[in-house]
Design an enzyme around this catalytic site. Structure first.
Site, PDB file in Angstrom:
ATOM      1  N   LYS A  16       0.809  -1.221   0.000  1.00 14.76           N
ATOM      2  CA  LYS A  16       0.000   0.000   0.000  1.00 14.76           C
ATOM      3  C   LYS A  16       0.841   1.270   0.000  1.00 14.76           C
ATOM      4  O   LYS A  16       0.309   2.364  -0.112  1.00 14.76           O
ATOM      5  CB  LYS A  16      -0.891   0.033   1.250  1.00 14.76           C
ATOM      6  CG  LYS A  16      -1.919  -1.048   1.285  1.00 14.76           C
ATOM      7  CD  LYS A  16      -2.755  -0.940   2.537  1.00 14.76           C
ATOM      8  CE  LYS A  16      -2.505  -1.982   3.587  1.00 14.76           C
ATOM      9  NZ  LYS A  16      -2.360  -3.348   3.363  1.00 14.76           N
ATOM     10  N   GLU A  75       0.065  -7.045   9.492  1.00 12.59           N
ATOM     11  CA  GLU A  75       1.338  -6.775   8.829  1.00 12.59           C
ATOM     12  C   GLU A  75       2.406  -7.419   9.712  1.00 12.59           C
ATOM     13  O   GLU A  75       2.170  -7.654  10.907  1.00 12.59           O
ATOM     14  CB  GLU A  75       1.591  -5.267   8.773  1.00 12.59           C
ATOM     15  CG  GLU A  75       0.537  -4.453   8.028  1.00 12.59           C
ATOM     16  CD  GLU A  75       0.722  -4.506   6.520  1.00 12.59           C
ATOM     17  OE1 GLU A  75       1.880  -4.473   6.061  1.00 12.59           O
ATOM     18  OE2 GLU A  75      -0.289  -4.593   5.799  1.00 12.59           O
ATOM     19  N   ASP A 121      -2.631   1.539   8.958  1.00 16.24           N
ATOM     20  CA  ASP A 121      -3.017   0.715   7.819  1.00 16.24           C
ATOM     21  C   ASP A 121      -4.406   1.106   7.298  1.00 16.24           C
ATOM     22  O   ASP A 121      -4.628   1.212   6.093  1.00 16.24           O
ATOM     23  CB  ASP A 121      -2.989  -0.757   8.255  1.00 16.24           C
ATOM     24  CG  ASP A 121      -3.284  -1.681   7.108  1.00 16.24           C
ATOM     25  OD1 ASP A 121      -2.482  -1.680   6.153  1.00 16.24           O
ATOM     26  OD2 ASP A 121      -4.312  -2.374   7.141  1.00 16.24           O
ATOM     27  N   LYS A 164      -5.773   2.883   3.738  1.00 13.08           N
ATOM     28  CA  LYS A 164      -6.829   2.336   2.885  1.00 13.08           C
ATOM     29  C   LYS A 164      -7.898   3.377   2.577  1.00 13.08           C
ATOM     30  O   LYS A 164      -8.315   3.513   1.423  1.00 13.08           O
ATOM     31  CB  LYS A 164      -7.461   1.119   3.560  1.00 13.08           C
ATOM     32  CG  LYS A 164      -6.510  -0.071   3.575  1.00 13.08           C
ATOM     33  CD  LYS A 164      -7.084  -1.207   4.396  1.00 13.08           C
ATOM     34  CE  LYS A 164      -6.161  -2.412   4.357  1.00 13.08           C
ATOM     35  NZ  LYS A 164      -6.486  -3.390   5.388  1.00 13.08           N
TER      36      LYS A 164
END
Ligand code: ADP
Ligand code: ASP
Ligand code: MG
Length: 813
Positions: free
Chosen positions: A578, A666, A677, A681
């Site tokens: 990402k 992760e 995280d 997103k």
């Protein structure tokens, strides 16, 4: 009567020569002429040896020794011991003369074309002698003919050309004089009227055979070589190439003129004039049908019959205002080149008459530039014409087919295929007969160009995807498993052929041009070379495959910084990492722009919700004109797993540890628990909905204690979790009291995004979210009240791998 010609590979050694004997012995016709080349590689070696001698490099003697060994070994392996000595001494005495010639070149430090011809003629002289003696020893009724006494040449404008009148007569005479015997003739070599040895040009044994076929009105000319015919493209470069069953003289001529070495171009003319058919056959697979070349092809309406290429081409351009409307410039231009003995392989002229551009052989470049500069000296000095420009090391690729003229769209398809694969076209030419369309490209692009064109014109239904995989941990390994499992299905049902050409983990990397075996990749990778990201990229670039895809299965920032280089080289990027898409907005935007500019998809479906089709759906909504009003989502499979398992009978610490061990977080679980995280997103979803946002614009009220957030390694992190167990239990108790569940929720509305741990009351869409599931609610202009909902497993190696797989298939289609 038949003429059979056997090329260098077919007579390279004793074993191959014995195969040739079987083919001759099987002939049913009573009269056969057998033309043979030098033992494979010997002509090259002779030329190299001569060049070394002329450069006064004494190592020419090493080569000479190798030449001697090759021939003596052949004799020893082919001939019964008792008959060997006569032959060994004859060959040695010939080689002594060769040695004297080379010594002469060495002493003077120079070699004339005449001497070069004499030296190189030893290849066919020796091969035809040895093969004849072997055939006799095997009981065949043969006679050895010295072709220098039959094929006679003249010198025209510095180039050797065949004197057909003398040659045809000689051919007829030797045939008449030798009854029904098989004639064994050395190809390639001839002699001038004065009796000096001459040669017919590289690959010229084909020509020798064609000359004989023409003179004696043979029923067929058979060219026996190391491949099963003339192929749709050079089979050494295009693995999928197929032998063409039937082709016309003109098509064969075009293909060979543009580099299909299997037939030497001048060989077609002599047989064409008599309508003698040519059959190209494989010495090593004599039962394969081969390629028949006749007046009319039997292509069943096919348009493109073959693709060929010539390497080592230079482009010369002459341009200037002084050329416009002045008759005779082109005539002078071509005359000058022709007088200098330079052949022009390709011509293009701009319709404005402002410039002429031609393709010639690399080696003629300096000479051509000099003679043109001299011939146009007057115009150049007055500025009417610019000094000629030469660009070397290019290649020509050509599409060939008799029926191409009656079809539209072929050149469009050719050039768009090249364009899509980032092959730069330097010049274009289409023959007036419309039997070929040719393009000049960089030599380094040839392999890719041939393969892409071959795929489009001959394999239309199967598309090859070439993967370069970085990261083969949890997700990567699953991904490779899935490819292995689905390979057959993809090929049959989706017409996609997926090959993994390169792979790397942080320790080692491997490349396998034919595709790495996905059954045993672990062993192979362990023995690979040391991993190195820049070198990995260099290899991918240098291999220059069409439909190349770089797959990033890592969570590494450094890897994400390499995407630019791939995209700029038209290599697609598929990533579950990402970092790139949540990096500074400029970088994200640039990657998307590069993808568009270089026609190389950049796909990252797995960045949000693993295998769930969230980004793809969002993209389609935006593209079809819908507007995103609000996004509400539970996007962390990891946090969901944690809060679904955490209660008053477990501890927060243990649940997080379990999540980490089962691959739901992760490698560094703080990235999930701190909310970073999820921030990434929702940032990606906001960006994909058309908003310019950065990480610092996203609100985040962390639920972790400050102490946990400050840790720098996993051990410390887990220790702080244990220390704060009471605090976590308190959070849980409050949620239960409010008849709610703890969910980590991301939200985007009116340009603002935030993430937070919330108490979700019974009845809410999020309340019953199980395990590691994700859910996204899209409120849009078309879905204003009842949102579009996507829900399902949002973490785990298997589903993430399948999401990557889906991106690969998107590219394939
Ligand atoms: P020989 O020594 O038998 O004369 P060549 O090496 O001159 O053989 O020619 C055969 C080679 O031509 C093949 O091995 C192949 O690499 C090359 N080639 C190039 N283009 C084609 C094509 N379109 N079809 C078949 N062979 C081709
Ligand atoms: N031996 C010569 C060459 O290698 C001629 C031939 O093989 O056709 O060019
Ligand atoms: Mg050849």
């Amino acid at each position: 009567m038949k003429v059979l010609k056997f090329g260098g590979t077919s007579v390279a050694n004793a074993n191959n020569i014995s195969l040739v004997k079987n083919i001759i012995a099987d002939q049913e016709t009573d009269k056969v002429i057998v033309v043979v080349s030098a033992l494979g590689g010997i002509t090259d070696l002779l030329l190299k040896t001569a060049a070394l001698a002329a450069a006064q490099d004494i190592t020419y003697k090493i080569n000479l020794k190798e030449i001697e060994d090759r021939h003596l070994t052949a004799i020893k392996e082919l001939i019964p011991i008792l008959s060997q000595s006569k032959m060994l001494s004859k060959v040695k005495s010939e080689l002594n003369i060769l040695e004297t010639l080379l010594e002469g070149a060495f002493l003077i430090g120079e070699i004339t074309p005449k001497l070069s011809d004499k030296i190189v003629s030893y290849g066919e002289l020796l091969s035809s002698y040895i093969i004849s003696e072997y055939f006799i020893a095997e009981g065949l009724d043969i006679v050895h003919i010295d072709s220098r006494e039959v094929i006679k040449t003249n010198l025209v404008l510095g180039k050797t050309s065949v004197n057909y009148e003398l040659t045809n007569n000689n051919c007829k005479k030797v045939v008449e004089n030798n009854g029904n015997k098989v004639l064994v003739v050395g190809g390639f070599i001839a002699s001038s009227i004065n009796g000096d040895s001459t040669t017919l040009g590289r690959g010229g044994s084909d020509y020798t055979a064609a000359i004989f076929a023409n003179a004696i009105n043979a029923e067929v000319l058979e060219i026996w070589t190391d491949v099963s015919g003339m192929y749709t493209a050079n089979p050494k470069i295009v693995k999928q190439a197929m032998a063409i069953p039937h082709i016309s003289y003109e098509e064969a001529m075009e293909l060979s003129h543009f580099g299909a070495k299997v037939l030497y171009p001048p060989s077609i003319q002599p047989v064409l004039s008599k309508g003698i058919s040519i059959l190209v056959k494989n010495t090593f697979e004599p039962n394969a049908p081969g390629t028949l070349i006749t007046k009319n092809q039997n292509g069943k309406g096919k348009t493109v019959r073959g693709i060929s290429h010539v390497e080592d081409i230079a482009l010369l351009s002459l341009e200037g205002s002084g050329m416009v409307g002045i008759p005779g410039i082109s005539k002078r231009f071509f005359e000058v080149l022709s007088n200098a003995g330079i052949s022009v392989v390709l011509i293009t002229q701009a319709s404005s008459e402002h410039s002429i551009c031609i393709g010639i052989s690399n080696q003629d470049t300096d000479k051509a530039v000099a003679v043109i500069a001299e011939a146009f000296d007057y115009e150049i000095s007055r500025g009417k014409i610019k000094p000629v420009i030469a660009e070397k090391d290019l290649s020509i690729i050509a599409l060939v087919g008799d029926n191409m003229k009656s079809h539209q769209g072929l050149s469009g398809k050719m050039f768009s295929t090249l364009g899509k694969n980032n092959v730069n076209i330097r010049a274009i030419a289409q023959g007036a007969s419309e039997r070929n369309i040719s393009a000049v490209i960089q030599k380094s692009d040839v392999k890719k160009a041939l393969n892409s064109l071959h795929e489009v014109f001959f394999e239309e239904n199967v598309k090859q995807l070439n993967l370069f995989v970085m990261g083969v941990g949890n997700v990567g390994a699953k991904f490779l498993d899935q490819i292995q499992q689905q390979k057959k299905y993809l090929k049959e049902k989706l017409k996609l052929n997926i090959r993994v050409i390169g792979m790397s983990n942080s320790r080692t990397m491997i490349f396998e041009e034919e595709g790495i075996s996905l059954k045993h990749w672990e062993e192979a990778l362990a023995q690979g070379e040391k991993a190195d990201m820049p070198r990995f990229f260099d290899r991918v670039k240098q291999l220059n495959y069409r439909n190349s895809i770089f797959v990033d299965n890592t969570a590494s920032e450094a890897v994400s910084r390499t995407y630019h280089s791939y995209l700029e080289n038209s290599i697609s990027v598929v990533t579950c990492n990402k970092i790139a898409c949540s990096s500074e907005f400029g970088n994200y935007q640039q990657l998307k722009d590069l993808a568009r500019k270089y026609n190389a998809p950049f796909l990252f479906e797995t960045n949000v919700g693993a295998g769930l089709p969230i980004i793809d759906t969002l993209k389609h909504m935006v593209a079809s004109g819908d507007k995103i009003l609000k996004i509400q989502a539970v996007l962390s499979g990891s946090l969901n797993f944690v809060f679904n398992h955490f209660n008053d009978t477990t501890t927060f610490h243990d649940v997080v540890l379990q999540a980490q061990q089962e691959g739901y977080t992760e490698p560094d679980p703080k990235i999930d628990l701190s909310g970073v995280d999820v921030m990434r997103k929702i940032l990606i979803l906001a960006r994909e909905s058309g908003n310019e946002l950065d990480m610092e614009d996203i609100g985040n009220q962390p639920f972790l204690p400050q102490k946990s957030l400050e840790t720098t390694n996993n051990t410390d992190f887990f220790r702080t979790l244990r220390e704060h167990e009471d605090m976590f239990q308190e959070m849980y108790r409050k949620a239960v009291e409010a008849d709610s569940k703890l969910k980590y929720v991301a939200q985007f509305e009116e340009g603002k995004a935030s993430v937070a741990l919330r108490n979700i009351a019974k009845g809410h869409d999020f309340y019953n979210l199980e395990g590691s599931d994700n859910i996204v609610l899209f409120y849009t202009e078309r879905y204003p009240n009842q949102p579009m909902i996507i829900k399902g497993a949002g973490a785990g190696a298997d589903v993430t791998a399948s999401g990557i797989f889906a991106d690969i298939i998107r590219i394939g289609r």
